[in-house]
Each structure stands twice: as C-alpha cells, then as structure tokens.
Write a protein that holds these residues in place. Structure first.
Motif, short mmCIF file in Angstrom:
data_model
loop_
_atom_site.label_atom_id
_atom_site.label_comp_id
_atom_site.label_asym_id
_atom_site.label_seq_id
_atom_site.Cartn_x
_atom_site.Cartn_y
_atom_site.Cartn_z
N ILE A 118 0.81 -1.22 -0.01
CA ILE A 118 -0.18 -0.11 0.10
C ILE A 118 0.70 1.17 0.07
O ILE A 118 2.06 1.20 0.22
N ASP A 119 0.22 2.39 -0.26
CA ASP A 119 1.03 3.68 -0.30
C ASP A 119 1.09 3.99 0.96
O ASP A 119 0.34 3.80 1.94
N PRO A 127 7.08 2.41 9.12
CA PRO A 127 6.66 1.02 8.80
C PRO A 127 8.18 0.27 8.79
O PRO A 127 9.00 0.76 8.36
N TYR A 128 8.14 -0.93 9.61
CA TYR A 128 9.39 -1.78 9.63
C TYR A 128 9.04 -3.08 9.09
O TYR A 128 9.94 -4.01 8.79
N ASP A 129 7.65 -3.53 8.90
CA ASP A 129 7.30 -4.87 8.40
C ASP A 129 5.75 -5.02 8.23
O ASP A 129 5.18 -3.71 8.47
N TRP A 130 5.56 -5.79 7.53
CA TRP A 130 3.97 -5.80 7.11
C TRP A 130 3.63 -7.54 7.04
O TRP A 130 4.52 -8.16 6.70
N VAL A 253 0.48 -3.38 8.78
CA VAL A 253 1.59 -2.66 8.91
C VAL A 253 2.16 -2.61 10.08
O VAL A 253 1.44 -1.69 10.92
N GLU A 254 3.38 -2.84 10.79
CA GLU A 254 3.94 -2.57 11.93
C GLU A 254 4.74 -1.30 11.98
O GLU A 254 5.60 -1.27 10.75
N PHE A 313 -6.76 -6.46 2.15
CA PHE A 313 -7.67 -5.26 2.55
C PHE A 313 -7.49 -4.62 3.94
O PHE A 313 -6.87 -5.36 4.68
N THR A 314 -7.73 -3.49 4.03
CA THR A 314 -7.59 -2.86 5.50
C THR A 314 -8.86 -1.77 5.64
O THR A 314 -9.78 -1.49 4.71
#
Length: 337
Positions: A118-119, A127-130, A253-254, A313-314
C-alpha cells in the motif's frame, strides 16, 4: 589554616571527575516493544548488535511489553514522563489513537526506500514490516483445512481454533477487523457461528501459538500468512501452513515512532533511519517472521516465495479508531450467547 579553599578545590575536582565520567558513559536509547521481538529467537538481539556497532558510543535497551495494545496503554499512562525514546510495534490499527496523544515526533526518514503493498506517506509512523492475518493449521491434524470463512463457520463443531482477545492483542484486533470487513453488519451473526469453533481466547499471540497450538491443543490458530516461513526455513518442515481464505485477508503494517520527550532525539532519528536499512531489515523475515518493509532482494529467504499470496484489504486508522469499541462490544455480546 583555612580549609574552605581546600574544600572548594576538592569539590571542583570531584565535579569535573563526575562530569568526565558521565561524558564517558554511552548514550542509552530506550525502545519499548513487544516480548516476541526481543526473544532470543526474535529480531531484537541481532538489531541491537547491528545498531550498537553503527553508533559506536551508544547502547540500545529494549523494554518488552506484552504487545502493541500494551504499548499504547503504557504510552497513554506515562505521557511526557515516559522513559522511552522510541516505540516499535504500534500497527496501523492503533496509529490514530497514538497520534491523538500528541506525544510523538516526526520521523524525518526517507520513505522512498519503502516496498509495501500500500502507499505510505505518514510523517510520524515509520513502517518496519508488514503481513497478513491468517489461520495457520497443522496439516497432520487437519489435512483439508477450510478455504474460506464460510467453510470455517459451516464446519462441524469439533473443528477447533485458537484466537486472541481484540482488547489485548494485535492479532485479536486483526481478526475483529477482518471479520467486520468481510461480514459488515452481519458480523455479530458470524461471530456466533465462529464461537462454536473457538477452543479458547488468549490474551496474546505467543500463548496461543507456542503454548497451545504447537502443543497440539487445536489444529488451527490465528496468526499470520508468513508464520509457515519460520517452520520451513528453521525447522525444515512444511507441516504448518496458512489457510488461504477466498474472501481475502486483512493487512497489517507495523511501525516505529519516536517520542517528543526523547533525551536523545538525534540518536533516535539515527535509529529510525537505520530501521529502513538492510542491517535492520534482514532480521525481520525469519526473526519477526514478517515481510520486510524494503526490498531485500536475494537476502529475503527463499521460503517466502512459497507462502500464500491472498488478496488483502484494510480499514483506515481513522475508521478503526472511530468504531473499535463498538465492534469489540459486538464481539463480546456474541461471545456471551
């Protein structure tokens, strides 16, 4: 003999010695994060070693909490008096609540390095991971797992799953949002059907996954689509896999964030720059068992190419903030029936 000048001189010497000793002490950067991040098998030890080698005269100190929800609560309780310089572990579903506390500073990092599905242009949360939430199953105990929420809800009651509490767990909150995204106004009825399959609801992910699922208490557990990567790469087994649901999967997303009250703002921003470097990110795939936030190229473990790649999705952080309590009440009411 007048002892006052002597005492004054000795005091000055002692003061200079103390100041010199303080100058020689390494700067300590305190990072609040969650327990699995700092575990021996997690990414924390490798990240600590790499950053301390980079900064030379600093020390990275992790403070382990139970999860992202606990991070938010600790931030709210401590406020401007927090001992933390940085937070690692607030995901996008908690961002709006954390932002409203007005305790966080802009990260000033170069976001052009990001490689997310995602943008992302947030000036505070980096962000550092997802990853994607998923039900992980034991293929020996459950050779034909459900391929959708519809199949899971319609399965015989003896198919049991382990989930986490959305009030205390990031993964539990993820399931809450996943169910709401799929079922909308019909979510309460869907929860009632799912509850027939719930063996237990734990306070956090580690207890659910390691203490219960890995000990064979149930054949399915709420986790991530990336979880099988650890088993394949480290344990050399394909026994544990993620079920791909036809309805799609909820994206997580973390993020990392810096406190305005940090005693070492320059060092904190240096750490945030380090977050999007290969020296940090290479510890994510098999340490945190998530997708890295940048393109690691050939450094990304090959097992990640064997994971499911479902539609995702979110909700926006603002939507989650506006409705989280209402949706938790729906879950609680359905669970009580």
């Amino acid at each position: 003999m007048n002892a006052k000048p002597i005492r004054t001189a000795l005091g000055l010497v002692a003061g200079l010695a103390a100041a010199s000793a303080m100058a020689d002490e390494p700067r300590t950067l305190t990072v609040y994060t969650y327990d699995s991040f700092v575990a021996e098998w997690g990414p924390g030890p490798g990240i600590k070693k790499a950053f301390e080698a980079r900064c030379g005269d600093c020390r990275l100190e992790f403070v382990a909490l139970s999860g992202g929800v606990d991070l938010l609560q600790r931030l709210r309780l401590e406020g401007e008096d927090s001992a933390a310089d940085l937070l690692l572990g607030l995901d996008m579903n908690l961002m709006a609540d954390a932002r409203d506390l007005d305790l966080l500073a802009p990260h000033q990092a170069d976001l052009s390095r990001l490689a997310l599905p995602i943008d992302w242009d947030d000036p505070v949360f980096l962000p550092y991971d997802w990853g994607r939430f998923a039900f992980v199953y034991d293929s020996e105990a459950l050779p034909n797992p459900p391929k959708s929420f519809a199949e899971l809800l319609a399965a015989p009651d003896d198919l049991k799953v382990i989930i986490q509490d959305p009030r205390t767990s990031i993964t539990g909150l993820g399931l809450l949002l996943w169910m709401k995204r799929v079922y909308g106004d019909e979510a309460p009825a869907a929860w009632e059907k799912l509850n027939d399959h719930v063996l237990t609801v734990t306070g956090g992910w580690s207890q659910a996954y390691f203490s219960l699922f890995m000990n064979g208490e149930a054949p399915m557990v709420l986790s991530y689509s990336t979880s099988p990567a650890y088993h394949m790469a480290v344990e050399n087994t394909e026994r544990y896999q993620a079920a791909e649901f036809a309805e799609g999967h909820y994206l997580q997303v973390e993020t990392a964030a810096m406190l305005k009250s940090s005693e070492h703002p320059a060092l904190a921003r240096d750490f945030l720059d380090f977050v999007l470097s290969p020296d940090f990110q290479r510890h994510i795939p098999l340490g945190n068992v998530m997708y890295p936030a940048i393109d690691l190229g050939e450094e990304r473990p090959a097992v990640f190419d064997r994971l499911i790649e479902p539609e995702s999705f979110t909700f926006s952080p603002e939507e989650v903030q506006a409705h989280r309590r209402e949706w938790i009440r729906e879950w609680l009411n359905a669970s009580a029936r």
